[in-house]
Design an enzyme around this catalytic site. Structure first.
Site: not given
Ligand code: 0X9
Ligand code: ZN
Length: 439
Positions: A198, A201, A257, A325, A395
């Site tokens: 992303h 990030e 993003r 991330h 994260e």
């Molecule tokens: O949404 C995403 O792709 C990830 N979070 S972010 O804030 N960096 O965009 C998390 C991916 C992990 N998957 C789930 N949480 N389901």
């Molecule tokens: Zn991310």
């Protein structure tokens, strides 16, 4: 701008003592010292073949005829019209909008009677982080560090591109393996660290890149050497170079993003972490091209995810994967795309044990990805499904929006890097046989 500020701002410390088995770092080298060492080695050692490392116009800006323009627009109807004429609106003010437009779109815009009040060619942008965040590495600086590492540690490293982005930028991988070089296959167990899927990030690039710097600076310590002698380590600090470049192109963050695919209808970007072929485009993904979670027209429609897919599939030795991330301070493991727990209880035990250990080093909260939200098509579900890889999403810092969200400032780099070096070293320590954790 960045170079001068960088010298002033980057005074954080990374400990080389951790590798000596001393978990409480003692003597410290400054990051500046680390980088200047790399720079010194750079001039005294032969660089890798230029063809392998030189990226002409590596921001891809010469071929890009977009400008950042300000256009007078009275209301939402005019703004909608501008979108239709090809203006990628990024900021809206009373009476005007700002955004990107190609030469052809600018002609259309003026032909239709709109007034362009200001225009800066994208090539003339600062191409950099805002001044306060100058300690972060932009693409060029990231490449300088990677090239410097490859030049300073030719015995242990290889640097190669795994493929190109939508806009033609290379996606670089640093391999740390003294026995097998370049893209040669390996029978050694593999650990794969990747970051900056992303765009916004940026802290993730720092963690992956500085882990590489730290590992190589400490290559002669017993703890690091044992992994260099037995494992096949790959680090890709920037998986989404176009998005990263775009996010910082004006010296003012864009909160970007996705990647920079041009979508039907003229919007930009596919969410790379929804584009993998793992329950693709079901829960937690959008079919709307303008959405931040747009899954793309098909699984692996994007060159960036295809490059990662091909890289992983060509390396059946990879046993562990960590995709960095931001933000929330979490340690996430599959399933991301299903609310059910992993069916294979042995694998689940390995994931849970690793997650708990990672948590001990970072203070982040371990949990199944879908406990956060169900999201299909992410890297880790795909890597686990396709190759049974123990794949995690971290994260990173901060925990909350109030800590700076995606832009927490340069002050968090040192601690985040330190904590994550420990977690990454732990991942290396189980990569030989993750199943030992379930026995
Ligand atoms: O949404 C995403 O792709 C990830 N979070 S972010 O804030 N960096 O965009 C998390 C991916 C992990 N998957 C789930 N949480 N389901
Ligand atoms: Zn991310």
């Amino acid at each position: 701008m960045k170079k001068t500020l960088f010298a002033l701002v980057s005074c954080f410390l990374i400990s080389p003592a951790f590798a000596e088995g001393d978990k409480d770092p003692g003597t410290s080298l400054s990051f500046r010292q680390l980088l200047s060492r790399v720079a010194v080695s750079n001039s005294s050692l032969a660089l890798p073949e230029p063809a392998a490392i030189v990226v002409k116009d590596d921001l891809g800006l010469l071929a890009d005829d977009r400008s950042w323009i300000t256009v007078s627009a009275a209301d939402k109807f005019q703004r909608t019209r501008l979108l239709e004429l090809g203006l990628d609106i990024v900021e809206v003010d009373r009476g005007s909008v700002r955004g990107f437009a190609r030469e052809s779109a600018m002609r259309e815009i003026t032909d239709k009677g709109f007034r362009i009040d200001d225009k800066v060619s994208i090539y003339n942008f600062d191409k950099d982080f805002p001044a306060a965040d100058a300690a972060y590495h932009n693409l060029e600086e990231t490449m300088d560090v990677l090239r410097g590492l490859a030049a300073a540690h030719p015995e242990e490293t290889s640097l190669f591109s795994i493929g190109k982005s939508v806009e033609g930028r290379d996606i670089w991988a640093l391999r740390i393996n003294p026995a097998e070089k370049g893209e040669a296959p390996s029978a050694r167990p593999g650990a794969f660290f990747m970051a900056n899927h992303h765009a916004r990030e940026h802290l993730t690039n720092e963690v992956a890149l500085l882990f590489a710097v730290w590992l190589l600076e400490n290559k002669n310590s017993a703890e690091v050497r044992k992994y260099l002698d037995t494992l096949d380590i790959h680090i890709i600090p920037v998986s989404n170079p176009d998005g990263k470049a775009f996010d910082i192109a004006t010296g003012k963050y864009k909160w970007w993003r996705k990647n920079r695919s041009v979508n039907p209808g003229g919007t930009y970007g596919v969410d790379l972490n929804r584009n993998y072929d793992a329950r693709w485009c079901k829960a937690g993904a959008s079919t709307s091209p303008s959405a931040d979670t747009y899954c793309g027209p098909s699984a692996f429609s994007e060159p960036e995810t295809r490059a990662i897919r091909d890289f992983v599939l060509a390396r059946p030795n990879i046993k562990t994967l960590l995709s960095y991330h931001t933000y929330s301070e979490l340690i996430l493991y599959p399933w991301a795309g299903s609310a059910e727990p992993l069916e294979n209880k042995t694998d689940l035990k390995v994931f849970e044990t690793m997650a708990k250990q990672f948590a001990g080093f970072t203070g982040y909260v371990p949990q199944q990805s879908s406990d956060l939200y169900v999201a299909t098509g992410d890297t880790t579900d795909w890597a686990y499904m396709a190759r049974n890889i123990f794949a995690f999403t971290f994260e990173l810092t901060p925990k909350r929006w109030g800590g700076g969200g995606f832009y927490p400032g340069a002050g968090v780099i040192e601690k985040t890097v330190r904590d994550n070096i420990k977690a990454a070293m732990y991942m290396l320590s189980v990569t030989d046989d993750p199943y030992k954790l379930a026995r």
